[in-house]
Scaffold this motif. Structure first.
Motif, PDB file in Angstrom:
ATOM      1  N   PRO A  53       0.792  -1.325   0.057  1.00 46.69           N
ATOM      2  CA  PRO A  53      -0.029   0.155   0.048  1.00 46.69           C
ATOM      3  C   PRO A  53       0.929   1.181   0.054  1.00 46.69           C
ATOM      4  CG  PRO A  53      -0.690  -1.586   1.696  1.00 46.69           C
ATOM      5  CD  PRO A  53       0.626  -2.038   1.087  1.00 46.69           C
ATOM      6  N   ARG A  54       0.617   2.145  -0.890  1.00 51.24           N
ATOM      7  CA  ARG A  54       1.384   3.474  -0.855  1.00 51.24           C
ATOM      8  C   ARG A  54       0.263   4.606  -1.542  1.00 51.24           C
ATOM      9  NH1 ARG A  54       4.058   0.489  -5.085  1.00 51.24           N
ATOM     10  NH2 ARG A  54       4.690   1.474  -6.937  1.00 51.24           N
ATOM     11  N   PHE A  55       0.911   5.792  -1.388  1.00 56.20           N
ATOM     12  CA  PHE A  55       0.148   6.893  -2.191  1.00 56.20           C
ATOM     13  C   PHE A  55       0.623   6.885  -3.597  1.00 56.20           C
ATOM     14  CE2 PHE A  55      -0.435   8.508   2.251  1.00 56.20           C
ATOM     15  CZ  PHE A  55      -1.548   8.788   2.263  1.00 56.20           C
ATOM     16  N   PHE A  56      -0.415   7.418  -4.363  1.00 52.64           N
ATOM     17  CA  PHE A  56      -0.200   7.363  -5.831  1.00 52.64           C
ATOM     18  C   PHE A  56      -0.439   8.897  -6.147  1.00 52.64           C
ATOM     19  CE2 PHE A  56      -0.684   3.053  -5.474  1.00 52.64           C
ATOM     20  CZ  PHE A  56       0.462   2.598  -6.276  1.00 52.64           C
ATOM     21  N   GLU A  57      -1.573   9.490  -5.413  1.00 56.57           N
ATOM     22  CA  GLU A  57      -1.866  11.047  -5.518  1.00 56.57           C
ATOM     23  C   GLU A  57      -0.856  11.625  -4.749  1.00 56.57           C
ATOM     24  OE1 GLU A  57      -4.327  12.225  -7.438  1.00 56.57           O
ATOM     25  OE2 GLU A  57      -4.810  10.049  -8.135  1.00 56.57           O
ATOM     26  N   PRO A  58      -0.789  13.114  -4.950  1.00 56.46           N
ATOM     27  CA  PRO A  58       0.041  13.936  -4.206  1.00 56.46           C
ATOM     28  C   PRO A  58      -0.259  13.810  -2.771  1.00 56.46           C
ATOM     29  CG  PRO A  58      -0.550  15.195  -6.042  1.00 56.46           C
ATOM     30  CD  PRO A  58      -1.544  13.635  -6.125  1.00 56.46           C
ATOM     31  N   LEU A  59       0.664  13.925  -1.784  1.00 55.50           N
ATOM     32  CA  LEU A  59       0.558  13.718  -0.407  1.00 55.50           C
ATOM     33  C   LEU A  59      -0.160  15.379  -0.058  1.00 55.50           C
ATOM     34  CD1 LEU A  59       0.698  11.604   1.932  1.00 55.50           C
ATOM     35  CD2 LEU A  59       2.908  13.088   2.610  1.00 55.50           C
ATOM     36  N   CYS A  60      -1.125  15.306   0.709  1.00 56.27           N
ATOM     37  CA  CYS A  60      -1.695  16.588   1.135  1.00 56.27           C
ATOM     38  C   CYS A  60      -1.850  16.485   2.865  1.00 56.27           C
ATOM     39  CB  CYS A  60      -3.177  16.809   0.532  1.00 56.27           C
ATOM     40  SG  CYS A  60      -4.049  18.550   0.968  1.00 56.27           S
ATOM     41  N   VAL A  61      -0.647  17.272   3.263  1.00 51.40           N
ATOM     42  CA  VAL A  61      -0.578  17.053   4.830  1.00 51.40           C
ATOM     43  C   VAL A  61      -1.462  18.252   5.332  1.00 51.40           C
ATOM     44  CG1 VAL A  61       1.183  17.069   6.456  1.00 51.40           C
ATOM     45  CG2 VAL A  61       1.751  16.067   4.425  1.00 51.40           C
ATOM     46  N   LYS A  62      -2.102  17.470   6.656  1.00 54.56           N
ATOM     47  CA  LYS A  62      -2.662  18.591   7.611  1.00 54.56           C
ATOM     48  C   LYS A  62      -2.210  18.314   8.996  1.00 54.56           C
ATOM     49  CE  LYS A  62      -7.048  20.591   9.303  1.00 54.56           C
ATOM     50  NZ  LYS A  62      -8.535  20.802   9.188  1.00 54.56           N
ATOM     51  N   VAL A  63      -1.705  19.353   9.773  1.00 57.01           N
ATOM     52  CA  VAL A  63      -1.217  18.900  11.342  1.00 57.01           C
ATOM     53  C   VAL A  63      -2.321  19.787  11.998  1.00 57.01           C
ATOM     54  CG1 VAL A  63       0.579  19.541  12.872  1.00 57.01           C
ATOM     55  CG2 VAL A  63       1.120  19.052  10.312  1.00 57.01           C
ATOM     56  N   VAL A  64      -2.709  19.005  12.977  1.00 59.63           N
ATOM     57  CA  VAL A  64      -3.815  19.262  14.023  1.00 59.63           C
ATOM     58  C   VAL A  64      -3.304  19.467  15.371  1.00 59.63           C
ATOM     59  CG1 VAL A  64      -5.989  18.998  14.819  1.00 59.63           C
ATOM     60  CG2 VAL A  64      -5.498  18.470  12.377  1.00 59.63           C
ATOM     61  N   GLY A  65      -3.391  20.456  15.978  1.00 59.07           N
ATOM     62  CA  GLY A  65      -3.051  20.416  17.736  1.00 59.07           C
ATOM     63  C   GLY A  65      -1.761  21.186  17.953  1.00 59.07           C
ATOM     64  N   MET A  66      -1.033  21.744  17.062  1.00 60.22           N
ATOM     65  CA  MET A  66       0.158  22.293  17.177  1.00 60.22           C
ATOM     66  C   MET A  66       0.004  23.766  16.833  1.00 60.22           C
ATOM     67  SD  MET A  66       2.577  19.959  18.040  1.00 60.22           S
ATOM     68  CE  MET A  66       4.202  20.591  17.384  1.00 60.22           C
ATOM     69  N   ASP A  67       0.968  24.734  17.177  1.00 59.28           N
ATOM     70  CA  ASP A  67       0.699  26.129  16.846  1.00 59.28           C
ATOM     71  C   ASP A  67       1.144  26.367  15.397  1.00 59.28           C
ATOM     72  OD1 ASP A  67       3.817  26.740  16.690  1.00 59.28           O
ATOM     73  OD2 ASP A  67       3.939  26.230  18.677  1.00 59.28           O
ATOM     74  N   PRO A  68       0.707  27.354  14.741  1.00 55.58           N
ATOM     75  CA  PRO A  68       0.777  27.556  13.367  1.00 55.58           C
ATOM     76  C   PRO A  68       2.415  27.390  13.043  1.00 55.58           C
ATOM     77  CG  PRO A  68      -0.393  29.287  14.337  1.00 55.58           C
ATOM     78  CD  PRO A  68      -0.018  28.584  15.529  1.00 55.58           C
ATOM     79  N   ASP A  69       3.331  28.159  13.606  1.00 54.12           N
ATOM     80  CA  ASP A  69       4.867  27.906  13.139  1.00 54.12           C
ATOM     81  C   ASP A  69       5.190  26.414  13.203  1.00 54.12           C
ATOM     82  OD1 ASP A  69       4.689  30.685  12.673  1.00 54.12           O
ATOM     83  OD2 ASP A  69       5.633  31.172  14.597  1.00 54.12           O
TER      84      ASP A  69
END
Length: 293
Positions: A53-69
């Motif tokens: 199993p692996r990604f074929f589409e571009p990776l679209c990352v979202k980080v939740v729970g951290m400060d913006p920087d």
């Protein structure tokens, strides 16, 4: 949210570290047999004649729970790794398919997901781990818990729909390739913020990247592993573990993403060995581990 220690450094300049914390100076050799054995210890066991199993589409990352920087730092670092393995860059405002979640009550959040956001957990047929196993890991207060959702596809499109029903069939092409391939549709790494106080942002990002892009084992016996890997982060501890993707980690990810879509698991060791050797050739004097027969 993690303590300030998690944001003090990204580990860009830190050399590889081994289990005993001794800095590796100069180059050492590792046998191909040893590297293959370590690979078996580190990646999840799947049937030899199944696809990875692996990604074929571009990776679209979202980080939740951290400060913006911190979120930007982690996102950018994971995106660089995705580009390095050959994925295309994500478009602006893409739909997230790779989530890094940092929360002080991961067990409680997971139960809410099961009832309120079922799509993030997915049905059993599309997930790489059973719900009871995830609950066991959360109950044991593992610092990080990860899971993946995927589908089964072929040249005619998806062969499993969202409910897990077969809607198309295909015939296996050969002993080394299949007409089927398994795209990841969503990958999640859930961190317990109370247990990552001294972890750098670089370590958080790189540990997550291996889980998002690859298929590491859920429980690794690092006493049987001779090559350094960022996957040892919570076994060795952040001070002793590598502070960035190691030569092995990069070769593993690069190896599986250079294979054709329908390549079977049996071809992974050869691809990783080739990636490992190519890295050393490219790095020349800075190469830490060189393959030998």
């Amino acid at each position: 949210m993690p303590a300030a220690g998690a944001a003090q450094q990204t580990g860009e300049e830190t050399p590889d570290l081994f289990r005993d914390g001794i800095e590796v100076i100069g180059q050492r050799e590792v046998a191909k047999k040893v590297l293959k054995e370590n690979l078996r210890e580190l990646i999840a066991p799947i049937p030899m004649f199944d696809v990875i199993p692996r990604f074929f589409e571009p990776l679209c990352v979202k980080v939740v729970g951290m400060d913006p920087d911190a979120s930007v730092t982690i996102t950018d670092r994971i995106n660089r790794t995705a580009l390095d393995v050959g994925l295309d860059p994500a478009k602006p405002n893409c739909r997230a398919n790779a989530l890094v979640v940092v929360v002080d009550d991961p067990r409680g959040l997971f139960e809410k997901m099961l009832t309120r956001r079922r799509g993030i957990v997915g049905i059993a047929e599309m997930r790489d781990v059973q719900t009871r196993n995830l609950r066991d890991e959360l109950r044991a207060r593992k610092p990080a818990v990860a899971w993946n959702l995927s589908t089964l596809s072929n040249s005619n499109g998806a062969t499993l729909d969202g409910e897990g029903y077969v809607i198309a069939t295909s015939i296996k092409a050969s002993r080394i390739d299949s007409n089927f391939y398994r795209p990841k549709s969503l990958s999640i790494v859930l961190y317990d913020s109370t247990q990552i106080k001294n972890v750098t942002l670089g370590q958080l990002a790189d540990y997550a990247a291996v889980h998002l892009l690859g298929s590491p084992r859920r429980h690794i016996d690092f006493a049987s592993v001779a090559v350094p890997s960022v996957l040892s982060l919570f076994t060795q501890g952040p001070e002793a573990a590598p502070t960035e993707l190691t030569q092995f980690d990069k070769a593993y990810l690069k190896g599986i993403y250079t294979l054709e879509a329908g390549a079977l698991r049996s071809r992974v060791p050869g691809a990783v060995l080739a990636g490992f050797a190519q890295q050393c050739e490219d790095q020349q004097d800075s190469c830490r581990m060189q393959l030998k027969k």
